[in-house]
Motif scaffolding. Structure first.
Motif, PDB file in Angstrom:
ATOM      1  N   GLY A  48       0.833  -1.191   0.000  1.00 46.82           N
ATOM      2  CA  GLY A  48       0.000   0.000   0.000  1.00 46.82           C
ATOM      3  C   GLY A  48       0.871   1.244   0.000  1.00 46.82           C
ATOM      4  O   GLY A  48       2.000   1.219   0.484  1.00 46.82           O
ATOM      5  N   ILE A  49       0.338   2.319  -0.565  1.00 50.20           N
ATOM      6  CA  ILE A  49       1.057   3.592  -0.560  1.00 50.20           C
ATOM      7  C   ILE A  49       0.304   4.592   0.308  1.00 50.20           C
ATOM      8  O   ILE A  49      -0.909   4.496   0.496  1.00 50.20           O
ATOM      9  N   ARG A  50       1.069   5.547   0.829  1.00 42.66           N
ATOM     10  CA  ARG A  50       0.496   6.602   1.664  1.00 42.66           C
ATOM     11  C   ARG A  50       1.184   7.908   1.295  1.00 42.66           C
ATOM     12  O   ARG A  50       2.418   7.973   1.225  1.00 42.66           O
ATOM     13  N   HIS A  51       0.394   8.943   1.051  1.00 45.05           N
ATOM     14  CA  HIS A  51       0.946  10.248   0.709  1.00 45.05           C
ATOM     15  C   HIS A  51       1.631  10.841   1.929  1.00 45.05           C
ATOM     16  O   HIS A  51       1.075  10.837   3.022  1.00 45.05           O
ATOM     17  N   THR A  52       2.866  11.316   1.744  1.00 38.15           N
ATOM     18  CA  THR A  52       3.602  11.919   2.851  1.00 38.15           C
ATOM     19  C   THR A  52       4.153  13.292   2.508  1.00 38.15           C
ATOM     20  O   THR A  52       4.657  13.968   3.388  1.00 38.15           O
ATOM     21  N   GLY A  53       4.104  13.674   1.259  1.00 36.30           N
ATOM     22  CA  GLY A  53       4.644  14.969   0.869  1.00 36.30           C
ATOM     23  C   GLY A  53       6.118  14.909   0.571  1.00 36.30           C
ATOM     24  O   GLY A  53       6.605  13.993  -0.071  1.00 36.30           O
ATOM     25  N   ALA A  54       6.868  15.854   1.095  1.00 37.44           N
ATOM     26  CA  ALA A  54       8.272  16.040   0.730  1.00 37.44           C
ATOM     27  C   ALA A  54       9.196  14.899   1.134  1.00 37.44           C
ATOM     28  O   ALA A  54      10.240  14.719   0.530  1.00 37.44           O
ATOM     29  N   ASP A  55       8.844  14.088   2.113  1.00 37.01           N
ATOM     30  CA  ASP A  55       9.770  13.039   2.565  1.00 37.01           C
ATOM     31  C   ASP A  55       9.483  11.675   1.951  1.00 37.01           C
ATOM     32  O   ASP A  55       9.930  10.661   2.446  1.00 37.01           O
ATOM     33  N   GLY A  56       8.784  11.639   0.840  1.00 37.33           N
ATOM     34  CA  GLY A  56       8.469  10.374   0.179  1.00 37.33           C
ATOM     35  C   GLY A  56       9.420  10.065  -0.966  1.00 37.33           C
ATOM     36  O   GLY A  56      10.441  10.723  -1.145  1.00 37.33           O
ATOM     37  N   TRP A  57       9.067   9.050  -1.737  1.00 37.91           N
ATOM     38  CA  TRP A  57       9.852   8.675  -2.915  1.00 37.91           C
ATOM     39  C   TRP A  57       8.907   8.228  -4.030  1.00 37.91           C
ATOM     40  O   TRP A  57       7.710   8.124  -3.829  1.00 37.91           O
ATOM     41  N   SER A  58       9.443   7.971  -5.207  1.00 39.47           N
ATOM     42  CA  SER A  58       8.660   7.579  -6.379  1.00 39.47           C
ATOM     43  C   SER A  58       8.448   6.073  -6.380  1.00 39.47           C
ATOM     44  O   SER A  58       9.398   5.311  -6.576  1.00 39.47           O
ATOM     45  N   VAL A  59       7.223   5.652  -6.183  1.00 43.63           N
ATOM     46  CA  VAL A  59       6.875   4.232  -6.131  1.00 43.63           C
ATOM     47  C   VAL A  59       6.640   3.727  -7.553  1.00 43.63           C
ATOM     48  O   VAL A  59       5.860   4.309  -8.306  1.00 43.63           O
ATOM     49  N   PRO A  60       7.294   2.630  -7.955  1.00 40.72           N
ATOM     50  CA  PRO A  60       7.084   2.091  -9.293  1.00 40.72           C
ATOM     51  C   PRO A  60       5.787   1.292  -9.383  1.00 40.72           C
ATOM     52  O   PRO A  60       5.338   0.688  -8.406  1.00 40.72           O
ATOM     53  N   GLY A  61       5.208   1.299 -10.574  1.00 42.82           N
ATOM     54  CA  GLY A  61       3.999   0.527 -10.812  1.00 42.82           C
ATOM     55  C   GLY A  61       3.630   0.530 -12.287  1.00 42.82           C
ATOM     56  O   GLY A  61       4.469   0.822 -13.144  1.00 42.82           O
ATOM     57  N   GLU A  62       2.376   0.210 -12.545  1.00 44.35           N
ATOM     58  CA  GLU A  62       1.861   0.160 -13.909  1.00 44.35           C
ATOM     59  C   GLU A  62       0.589   0.982 -13.991  1.00 44.35           C
ATOM     60  O   GLU A  62      -0.159   1.087 -13.018  1.00 44.35           O
ATOM     61  N   LEU A  63       0.341   1.529 -15.174  1.00 45.57           N
ATOM     62  CA  LEU A  63      -0.835   2.355 -15.408  1.00 45.57           C
ATOM     63  C   LEU A  63      -1.739   1.651 -16.407  1.00 45.57           C
ATOM     64  O   LEU A  63      -1.268   1.126 -17.424  1.00 45.57           O
ATOM     65  N   TYR A  64      -3.024   1.629 -16.091  1.00 46.35           N
ATOM     66  CA  TYR A  64      -4.021   1.013 -16.960  1.00 46.35           C
ATOM     67  C   TYR A  64      -5.154   1.983 -17.234  1.00 46.35           C
ATOM     68  O   TYR A  64      -5.528   2.766 -16.354  1.00 46.35           O
TER      69      TYR A  64
END
Length: 136
Positions: A48-64
Motif C-alpha cells: 500500500g502507498i500513503r501520501h507523505t509529501g516532501a519526505d516520500g519517494w517515487s513508487v514504481p507501478g503500472e498504469l491502466y
C-alpha cells in the motif's frame, strides 16, 4: 465506454494474481508516482502507498486505462480492507486513481516500509517472506 487511469503497484500488476481483474483494460505503461509517497508491505501479502509529501519517494507501478465497470465490478471487490480508492500524482504530473492506505492502516505491527527500487515485485523477489494467508 468511459475509462479512467488506474495506477497499480502490487498483485494487480502484470503477472500478479489480481491482474486478471484488468483483462479488459488497456495497459498504458510502467510509471512511477511523484516523489511524495511512502510504500508499505502488509505482512508481505499486499502493498500500500500513503501520501507523505516532501519526505516520500517515487513508487514504481503500472498504469491502466480501465472502464468503470471493470474497476468497480472486478478490481475493487478484490482489494483488501486496509486500502481505499483515491487519486495520486504521477512523476510526470498527471493524476490517476490508485489504492492507498486507509488512515491508521500502517500502524499495525505487521506493516513494514518497502524501500526496494523495484517496488513490490523486487521486494518479494529479494527476500520477503509470505505472510499469513500466502502471497497476495
Amino acid at each position: 465506454m468511459t475509462t479512467v487511469l488506474m495506477f497499480v503497484n502490487g498483485q494487480a500488476m502484470s503477472g500478479g494474481e489480481l491482474n486478471d481483474s484488468l483483462a479488459g483494460a488497456r495497459f498504458a505503461g510502467r510509471v512511477r508516482t511523484a516523489p511524495e509517497y511512502r510504500f508499505y508491505s502488509f505482512a508481505d501479502v499486499f502493498p500500500g502507498i500513503r501520501h507523505t509529501g516532501a519526505d516520500g519517494w517515487s513508487v514504481p507501478g503500472e498504469l491502466y486505462e480501465v472502464s468503470y465497470a471493470d474497476l468497480f465490478g472486478r478490481l475493487l471487490p478484490r482489494e483488501p480492507a486496509e486500502l481505499e480508492l483515491s487519486v495520486i500524482r504521477l512523476d510526470d504530473g498527471r493524476h490517476s486513481l490508485s489504492m492507498v492506505c486507509r488512515s491508521g492502516a500502517t500502524e499495525a505491527g505487521t506493516v513494514t516500509e518497502i524501500t526496494h527500487t523495484d517496488g513490490w515485485l523486487g521486494h518479494l523477489r529479494d527476500g520477503a517472506s509470505p505472510g499469513p494467508g500466502g502471497s497476495r
